[in-house]
Write a protein that holds these residues in place. Structure first.
Motif, mmCIF file in Angstrom:
data_model
loop_
_atom_site.group_PDB
_atom_site.id
_atom_site.type_symbol
_atom_site.label_atom_id
_atom_site.label_comp_id
_atom_site.label_asym_id
_atom_site.label_seq_id
_atom_site.Cartn_x
_atom_site.Cartn_y
_atom_site.Cartn_z
ATOM 1 N N LEU A 406 -23.669 7.424 -4.455
ATOM 2 C CA LEU A 406 -23.750 6.094 -5.069
ATOM 3 C C LEU A 406 -24.747 6.177 -6.212
ATOM 4 C CD1 LEU A 406 -24.083 3.881 -1.833
ATOM 5 C CD2 LEU A 406 -21.999 4.406 -3.113
ATOM 6 N N ARG A 407 -24.411 5.555 -7.312
ATOM 7 C CA ARG A 407 -25.278 5.629 -8.494
ATOM 8 C C ARG A 407 -26.161 4.402 -8.643
ATOM 9 N NH1 ARG A 407 -23.050 7.726 -14.171
ATOM 10 N NH2 ARG A 407 -25.239 7.474 -14.614
ATOM 11 N N GLN A 408 -27.268 4.593 -9.297
ATOM 12 C CA GLN A 408 -28.049 3.441 -9.757
ATOM 13 C C GLN A 408 -27.357 2.912 -11.004
ATOM 14 O OE1 GLN A 408 -32.099 4.236 -10.917
ATOM 15 N NE2 GLN A 408 -32.527 2.084 -11.297
ATOM 16 N N LEU A 409 -27.063 1.599 -11.036
ATOM 17 C CA LEU A 409 -26.307 1.039 -12.158
ATOM 18 C C LEU A 409 -27.136 0.107 -13.039
ATOM 19 C CD1 LEU A 409 -22.956 0.161 -10.322
ATOM 20 C CD2 LEU A 409 -23.595 2.284 -11.461
ATOM 21 N N ARG A 410 -28.312 -0.275 -12.547
ATOM 22 C CA ARG A 410 -29.139 -1.163 -13.368
ATOM 23 C C ARG A 410 -30.607 -0.861 -13.107
ATOM 24 N NH1 ARG A 410 -27.919 -6.844 -10.045
ATOM 25 N NH2 ARG A 410 -29.094 -6.280 -8.190
ATOM 26 N N GLN A 411 -31.425 -1.266 -14.044
ATOM 27 C CA GLN A 411 -32.866 -1.099 -13.868
ATOM 28 C C GLN A 411 -33.371 -2.222 -12.972
ATOM 29 O OE1 GLN A 411 -34.609 1.535 -14.772
ATOM 30 N NE2 GLN A 411 -32.649 2.300 -15.539
ATOM 31 N N SER A 412 -34.049 -1.851 -11.907
ATOM 32 C CA SER A 412 -34.490 -2.851 -10.941
ATOM 33 C C SER A 412 -35.873 -2.475 -10.427
ATOM 34 C CB SER A 412 -33.485 -2.885 -9.787
ATOM 35 O OG SER A 412 -34.045 -3.500 -8.664
ATOM 36 N N LYS A 413 -36.692 -3.494 -10.203
ATOM 37 C CA LYS A 413 -38.022 -3.227 -9.632
ATOM 38 C C LYS A 413 -37.966 -3.226 -8.108
ATOM 39 C CE LYS A 413 -40.609 -5.444 -13.346
ATOM 40 N NZ LYS A 413 -40.192 -6.818 -13.646
ATOM 41 N N LEU A 414 -36.800 -3.591 -7.562
ATOM 42 C CA LEU A 414 -36.696 -3.625 -6.101
ATOM 43 C C LEU A 414 -36.797 -2.198 -5.557
ATOM 44 C CD1 LEU A 414 -33.684 -6.091 -5.801
ATOM 45 C CD2 LEU A 414 -36.050 -6.569 -5.126
ATOM 46 N N PRO A 415 -37.671 -1.977 -4.574
ATOM 47 C CA PRO A 415 -37.767 -0.628 -4.009
ATOM 48 C C PRO A 415 -36.560 -0.327 -3.133
ATOM 49 C CG PRO A 415 -39.146 -2.128 -2.757
ATOM 50 C CD PRO A 415 -38.566 -2.937 -3.897
ATOM 51 N N SER A 416 -36.288 0.938 -2.919
ATOM 52 C CA SER A 416 -35.207 1.289 -1.987
ATOM 53 C C SER A 416 -35.740 1.179 -0.561
ATOM 54 C CB SER A 416 -34.729 2.710 -2.248
ATOM 55 O OG SER A 416 -35.749 3.629 -1.906
ATOM 56 N N ALA A 417 -34.822 0.946 0.370
ATOM 57 C CA ALA A 417 -35.232 0.865 1.777
ATOM 58 C C ALA A 417 -35.893 2.161 2.208
ATOM 59 C CB ALA A 417 -34.009 0.570 2.644
ATOM 60 N N MET A 418 -35.342 3.303 1.737
ATOM 61 C CA MET A 418 -35.911 4.585 2.181
ATOM 62 C C MET A 418 -37.355 4.731 1.724
ATOM 63 S SD MET A 418 -33.521 7.048 -0.126
ATOM 64 C CE MET A 418 -33.117 6.543 -1.797
ATOM 65 N N ASP A 419 -37.659 4.286 0.507
ATOM 66 C CA ASP A 419 -39.046 4.397 0.022
ATOM 67 C C ASP A 419 -39.977 3.478 0.810
ATOM 68 O OD1 ASP A 419 -38.334 6.292 -1.784
ATOM 69 O OD2 ASP A 419 -38.267 4.952 -3.526
ATOM 70 N N VAL A 420 -39.508 2.262 1.088
ATOM 71 C CA VAL A 420 -40.356 1.330 1.843
ATOM 72 C C VAL A 420 -40.601 1.875 3.254
ATOM 73 C CG1 VAL A 420 -40.498 -0.990 2.830
ATOM 74 C CG2 VAL A 420 -39.585 -0.677 0.517
ATOM 75 N N LEU A 421 -39.546 2.386 3.887
ATOM 76 C CA LEU A 421 -39.689 2.911 5.253
ATOM 77 C C LEU A 421 -40.633 4.108 5.271
ATOM 78 C CD1 LEU A 421 -35.922 2.559 6.123
ATOM 79 C CD2 LEU A 421 -37.762 1.396 7.360
ATOM 80 N N ALA A 422 -40.510 4.970 4.247
ATOM 81 C CA ALA A 422 -41.406 6.140 4.179
ATOM 82 C C ALA A 422 -42.859 5.684 3.992
ATOM 83 C CB ALA A 422 -40.973 7.054 3.043
ATOM 84 N N SER A 423 -43.056 4.640 3.200
ATOM 85 C CA SER A 423 -44.427 4.127 2.999
ATOM 86 C C SER A 423 -44.983 3.542 4.295
ATOM 87 C CB SER A 423 -44.438 3.034 1.922
ATOM 88 O OG SER A 423 -43.978 3.544 0.715
#
Ligand code: SF4
Length: 428
Positions: A406-423
């Motif tokens: 799946l591609r990123q299609l737009r610029q977004s400040k929303l974090p990905s779930a994987m990054d939040v979970l890792a944090s």
């Protein structure tokens, strides 16, 4: 391969994979909408148009309904998980990397992992575990089947482009002039309107209560074994109609029976799946036939596969004792919450806006789309991006044979779930 070109200076994407249902169509063309959001330009359906067309909103995380920084929300979530007696990680509406991150956090936090749609998935899983099945892939069905039986499920609603992509395709990999197909709708109120076009020959509708579809498959299994049925009706359907359906099976060179386990939402619904699968297995002694289970929305196939890779078990796994333990009944997230066996729910819903947590007064952390239709404020809410829209990811398709990027299609400040979970895991 997906490609990107510039139209009037704005990115335009082709051959994009869609995360909004289990068949993960990979031929979408997407560009900018007039409002600056995304727009499906070609090869979409109403669900993908709505999903990709959601406006970009980037709200702050919240704790107790008050806006906070992401760092503060992560720290609060980590504290709640650290102090929890038995956290449950559910929803799991995400892609492969998101589920990997959930599994890692559940292991670190000693919790239970279950998907929101496991109840329907288990109608398939129990059959696979107990008696096995013979299934095919979307590609194989698309290229080889000459008879489709749509068994008790309104596939047009759960997987809107299934007919367009798999049943009505004019070309075939194996023939320049593929034969027409017969499509049988066996069930209650099924919409046959999408079974249309030059590739489709006969369309047969056999009205039948959904909870009696299994009886018809069982009867055909008996006929297959040489039994003579004298009842005038079988499962509420005239015997002659069932015999005609059986004759179509026997005459087909490759039949495919299609169902969505979510449709069999009645006591013993898994027995309908079993009736289908046993009939198919035995039919293969003399002909070629296969099952095709659809649905698989909200990242369910990704969750099922990743859980198997990571833990060695299907979903409903607990890490409470430091190692993966599997129990399909004990670790049912909804049951555990209702029984107050868990004191913390961590809910992940990054694809659809409708994947809301069950009604519970258990403390809840939600990682969700900004538009998630929550009925009450959770203790912690962290808005996350949607895979395939706001960030890159990978999903397993409903037939479990391929994963699609799946591609990123737009610029977004929303974090990905994987990054939040890792944090959160790093802050435990
Ligand atoms: S059918 Fe499913 S995967 Fe295909 S475009 Fe529609 S929502 Fe997306």
């Amino acid at each position: 391969m997906e490609s990107e070109k510039s139209r009037n200076g704005v990115n335009h994407f082709e051959n994009i994979a869609c995360p909004f249902c289990g068949i993960a169509c990979d031929d979408l063309e997407i560009g900018p909408s007039a409002s600056g959001s995304l727009k499906v330009l070609k090869n979409g359906c109403a669900r993908s148009v709505a999903g990709f067309g959601r406006p970009l909103v980037e709200p702050n995380p919240e704790v107790d309904g008050k806006s906070v920084s992401l760092e503060e929300a992560v720290a609060t979530a980590a504290k709640l998980i650290r102090e929890s007696r038995l956290p449950v990680f559910s929803g799991l509406g995400t892609g492969v990397e998101g589920v990997r991150a959930v599994m890692a956090l559940a292991e670190a936090g000693g919790g239970v992992v279950d998907h929101a749609l496991s109840v329907s998935a288990y109608r398939n899983t129990r059959v696979m575990q107990s008696s096995g099945w013979l299934t095919t892939s979307l590609t194989e069905a698309r290229n080889r089947a000459d008879l489709f039986i749509i068994a008790g499920s309104d596939i047009h609603k759960s997987n809107p482009r299934f007919f367009e992509r798999v049943v009505c395709n004019e070309a075939s990999m194996f023939s320049d002039n593929p034969p027409k197909r017969t499509v049988v709708f066996l069930g209650e109120g099924l919409d046959p309107s999408a079974a249309t076009g030059p590739r489709v020959g006969e369309v047969v509708t056999i009205p039948c209560k959904t909870d009696r579809v299994g009886e018809i498959l069982d009867a055909m299994r008996a006929i297959q074994k040489g039994a003579i049925i004298t009842d005038e009706t079988i499962g509420g359907v005239p015997r002659a109609t069932v015999e005609d359906l059986f004759a179509r099976f026997k005459a087909a060179s490759y039949s495919v029976v299609v169902w969505n386990p979510a449709s069999f939402d009645f006591a013993g619904g898994d027995l309908t799946v079993q009736a289908i699968c046993e009939f198919i297995k035995e039919a293969n002694a003399t002909t070629r036939s296969a099952g095709l289970a659809l649905g698989g929305n909200e990242g369910l196939p990704s969750a099922v596969s990743v859980c198997a890779w990571q833990s060695g078990y299907p979903l409903r796994v607990s890490y409470a004792n430091g190692k993966p333990e599997y129990d399909a009944d004990l670790y049912d997230a909804e049951r555990m919450l209702a029984a107050k066996e868990s004191d913390l729910l961590v809910w992940l819903a990054s694809i659809g806006d409708d994947l809301v947590p069950p009604e519970t007064d258990v403390t809840t952390i939600v990682l969700g789309t900004p538009g998630l239709k929550l009925s009450r404020k959770p203790k912690v809410f962290i808005p996350v991006g949607t895979p395939g829209v706001d960030h890159a990811e990978r999903v397993i398709r409903v037939d479990n044979v391929v994963s699609l990027p799946l591609r990123q299609l737009r610029q977004s400040k929303l974090p990905s779930a994987m990054d939040v979970l890792a944090s959160i895991q790093a802050a435990l």
